[in-house]
Design a protein around this motif. Structure first.
Motif, PDB file in Angstrom:
ATOM      1  N   CYS A 162      -5.277  -1.853   6.666  1.00 19.93           N
ATOM      2  CA  CYS A 162      -4.784  -0.956   7.714  1.00 19.93           C
ATOM      3  C   CYS A 162      -5.633   0.301   7.884  1.00 19.93           C
ATOM      4  CB  CYS A 162      -3.323  -0.613   7.467  1.00 19.93           C
ATOM      5  SG  CYS A 162      -2.250  -2.010   7.871  1.00 19.93           S
ATOM      6  N   HIS A 163      -5.830   1.040   6.807  1.00 24.97           N
ATOM      7  CA  HIS A 163      -6.624   2.268   6.934  1.00 24.97           C
ATOM      8  C   HIS A 163      -7.680   2.377   5.843  1.00 24.97           C
ATOM      9  CE1 HIS A 163      -2.426   2.924   8.305  1.00 24.97           C
ATOM     10  NE2 HIS A 163      -3.041   3.245   9.414  1.00 24.97           N
ATOM     11  N   GLY A 164      -7.925   1.277   5.151  1.00 20.84           N
ATOM     12  CA  GLY A 164      -9.061   1.231   4.236  1.00 20.84           C
ATOM     13  C   GLY A 164      -8.840   1.762   2.827  1.00 20.84           C
ATOM     14  N   SER A 165      -7.609   1.982   2.412  1.00 21.25           N
ATOM     15  CA  SER A 165      -7.393   2.409   1.025  1.00 21.25           C
ATOM     16  C   SER A 165      -7.890   1.327   0.077  1.00 21.25           C
ATOM     17  CB  SER A 165      -5.906   2.664   0.757  1.00 21.25           C
ATOM     18  OG  SER A 165      -5.478   3.813   1.431  1.00 21.25           O
TER      19      SER A 165
ATOM     20  N   CYS B 268      -6.840  -2.259   1.432  1.00 19.02           N
ATOM     21  CA  CYS B 268      -5.798  -2.284   2.453  1.00 19.02           C
ATOM     22  C   CYS B 268      -6.459  -2.410   3.819  1.00 19.02           C
ATOM     23  CB  CYS B 268      -4.949  -1.024   2.397  1.00 19.02           C
ATOM     24  SG  CYS B 268      -3.640  -1.085   3.623  1.00 19.02           S
TER      25      CYS B 268
ATOM     26  N   HIS C 232       0.117   4.055   1.088  1.00 15.75           N
ATOM     27  CA  HIS C 232      -0.126   4.937   2.234  1.00 15.75           C
ATOM     28  C   HIS C 232       0.926   4.716   3.312  1.00 15.75           C
ATOM     29  CE1 HIS C 232      -2.435   5.885   6.099  1.00 15.75           C
ATOM     30  NE2 HIS C 232      -2.093   7.053   5.565  1.00 15.75           N
ATOM     31  N   ARG C 233       0.898   3.566   3.983  1.00 17.04           N
ATOM     32  CA  ARG C 233       1.867   3.299   5.039  1.00 17.04           C
ATOM     33  C   ARG C 233       2.534   1.934   4.893  1.00 17.04           C
ATOM     34  NH1 ARG C 233       0.508   6.859   9.473  1.00 17.04           N
ATOM     35  NH2 ARG C 233       0.797   8.843   8.458  1.00 17.04           N
ATOM     36  N   GLY C 234       2.395   1.343   3.724  1.00 13.22           N
ATOM     37  CA  GLY C 234       3.186   0.145   3.473  1.00 13.22           C
ATOM     38  C   GLY C 234       2.580  -1.173   3.918  1.00 13.22           C
ATOM     39  N   CYS C 235       1.303  -1.206   4.288  1.00 11.20           N
ATOM     40  CA  CYS C 235       0.695  -2.492   4.632  1.00 11.20           C
ATOM     41  C   CYS C 235       0.494  -3.321   3.359  1.00 11.20           C
ATOM     42  CB  CYS C 235      -0.652  -2.278   5.325  1.00 11.20           C
ATOM     43  SG  CYS C 235      -0.472  -1.709   7.015  1.00 11.20           S
TER      44      CYS C 235
ATOM     45  N   PRO D 119      -7.046   6.529   2.352  1.00 10.02           N
ATOM     46  CA  PRO D 119      -6.103   7.660   2.354  1.00 10.02           C
ATOM     47  C   PRO D 119      -4.955   7.584   1.336  1.00 10.02           C
ATOM     48  CG  PRO D 119      -5.646   6.201   4.206  1.00 10.02           C
ATOM     49  CD  PRO D 119      -6.902   5.709   3.565  1.00 10.02           C
TER      50      PRO D 119
ATOM     51  N   CYS E 274       0.841  -1.195   0.000  1.00  5.31           N
ATOM     52  CA  CYS E 274       0.000   0.000   0.000  1.00  5.31           C
ATOM     53  C   CYS E 274       0.877   1.246   0.000  1.00  5.31           C
ATOM     54  CB  CYS E 274      -0.896  -0.020   1.239  1.00  5.31           C
ATOM     55  SG  CYS E 274      -2.034   1.360   1.341  1.00  5.31           S
TER      56      CYS E 274
END
Ligand code: FES
Lengths: 155, 307
Positions: free
Chosen positions: A107-110, A105, A91-94, A122, A89
């Motif tokens: 982690c934060h729903g991307s 994703c 965003h933050r690499g998940c 995000p 991802c």
């Protein structure tokens, strides 16, 4: 206040070591250097070319193969041919998951479509398209997560 | 030693009710090779796990976010017997895009936990600490993100499943783990710390480690293995084969049971029961002896409650 008698882990070093990746028996080289993984950025730490058991003939349009464990990527095919996307991802690499229609994703729903374009934040940047090659004509496919290619690229 | 009765009594006075869980590491017989003949049995000891403090969080799920960590520190310092060490299993700080602010939160967190009446503190990163910069700020302030140490007959292994992109440990750390384990007898009791679960608890909510099964395969030959982790903001107990996995409560807000609702969102703060679902974990480590051969790590979860 670092841990009293803790032994440091394997810290980033310049040397590349080889090991056998169990399931596929594929040789992979390790480069251990944590970096950002956004589109266009350097590849993630374990980025090394992976050899898949797939061939041009084994992947039909609409199919998706999960190679996240082997190389943080998905191998896909559409009417135009075969392509690969990073599973990391932007965003933050998940690690993103295949939802049946695109990628989500946890982690934060991307969300991304099947071409890696962002459909929901995000995340702002698309998933990188990775270079796919045939080892020999008609032979197994090799994907290099370190090489980003334009989104329209197909094998 | 086994001071747990004293401790429990004392905790009751503090207003901390405890829920004890016995984590039997295995039903196997004598752990041959743990204790060299003639060597005295390692003494039992206890340690404390704190998790998911999210220092820097502001939001309705915990209107006393800045007061919760100090309260937990007070609770630890109030234990009748000081623990041998404390381990923080990740998400020490809440994430921020600003690298300066990230470091400021970590620095303030360090200042606060310096007030713990305990000699040694071990820190693991969570994805809120390390996700935005692959653990760079964490390493600056807290040192290595994965390491081992030995204490009281146990071999402790701190794993980092948050710093590498891709929700994984990564091949480099797995080969480091394999090397570390290769020199140990399979009767050596192991305690593993991690932030995310090492098994697929609920991948849709990021409650998994992509290559966690590879780590568990390396741990599998060992007779006494217990994993303590955080990330899911609730107590949770699962066995994968003979390996026990125990998630701890957080110190910021509880999360719902895995998959129990469509979205992973904090359990709302209840003004009638502040701090509900938050707590810390007090663990007894018993490495085993000739008389009591099986290693075990029974523990007590202590809820934070209003004084
Ligand atoms: S890391 Fe994927 S949405 Fe944040």
């Amino acid at each position: 206040m670092s841990p009293g008698d803790a032994r440091p882990g394997a810290l980033p070093g310049p040397d590349r070591r080889t090991f056998v990746q169990g399931l596929l028996g594929v040789l992979a080289a390790l480069a251990v250097s944590p970096r950002a993984a956004a589109a266009g950025d350097p590849p993630p730490p374990d980025a090394a070319p992976i050899l898949t058991p797939e061939t041009r003939a084994s992947l039909a349009a609409g199919q998706v193969r999960d190679y996240r464990k082997q190389g943080d990527l998905f191998l896909l095919a559409d009417a135009g041919g075969i392509y690969a996307l990073t599973s990391i991802c932007t965003h933050r690499g998940c690690s993103v998951r295949w939802s049946g229609e695109g990628f989500t994703c946890p982690c934060h729903g991307s969300e991304y479509d099947r071409l890696g374009a962002v459909t929901h934040g995000p995340a702002r940047l698309p998933l990188r398209h990775l270079a796919v090659q045939e080892v020999e004509p008609g032979g197994p496919l090799r994907v290099d997560p370190a090489v980003t290619v334009p989104p329209g690229t197909r094998l | 030693m086994c001071a747990s009765m004293d401790r429990k009594a004392f905790l009751t006075l503090l207003g901390l009710g405890g829920v004890a869980v016995a984590s039997r590491l295995s039903g196997f017989a004598a752990p041959l090779g743990v204790l060299a003949p003639g060597k005295p049995a390692p003494s039992d000891f206890h340690f404390v796990q704190l998790s998911d403090t999210h220092w820097g969080y502001h939001g309705p799920a915990n209107p006393d976010a800045a007061g919760t960590l100090p309260r937990a520190i007070e609770a630890v310092n109030g234990l009748a017997h000081p623990p041998d060490f404390i381990v923080f299993t990740g998400d020490l700080t809440h994430d921020t895009d600003d690298p300066k602010e990230r470091r400021a939160r970590m620095a303030r967190f360090k200042e606060l936990v310096a007030g713990l009446a305990v000699k040694r503190r071990y820190f693991l990163p969570g994805e809120h600490d390390a996700g935005a910069d692959q653990g760079e700020a964490f390493r600056e302030l807290f040192g290595p993100t994965h390491y081992t140490f030995d204490h009281g007959g146990f071999h402790f292994i701190a794993l980092d499943n948050v710093s590498a992109p891709g929700s994984k440990l990564g091949a480099a750390q797995l080969s480091w783990l394999a090397e570390d384990l290769a020199r140990l007898d399979h009767g050596q009791p192991l305690v593993v710390f991690a932030h995310r679960p090492l098994f697929d608890l609920y991948p849709d909510w990021d409650w998994a480690t992509l290559d966690g099964a590879d780590a568990l395969a390396l741990l599998q030959p060992f007779r006494y293995v217990t994993v303590f982790y955080g990330h899911i903001h609730q107590q949770h107990h699962v066995m994968t084969g003979h390996i026990a996995h125990h998630a701890a409560a957080s110190l910021i807000f509880p999360l719902p049971a895995p998959g129990s609702q469509p979205k992973r969102a904090p359990v709302p703060w209840d003004p009638a029961a502040p701090y509900r679902g938050l707590g810390l974990r007090d663990l007894d480590a018993r490495a085993g002896s000739k008389a009591r051969p099986a290693a075990e790590v029974p523990f007590t979860d202590l809820p934070l409650v209003q004084p």
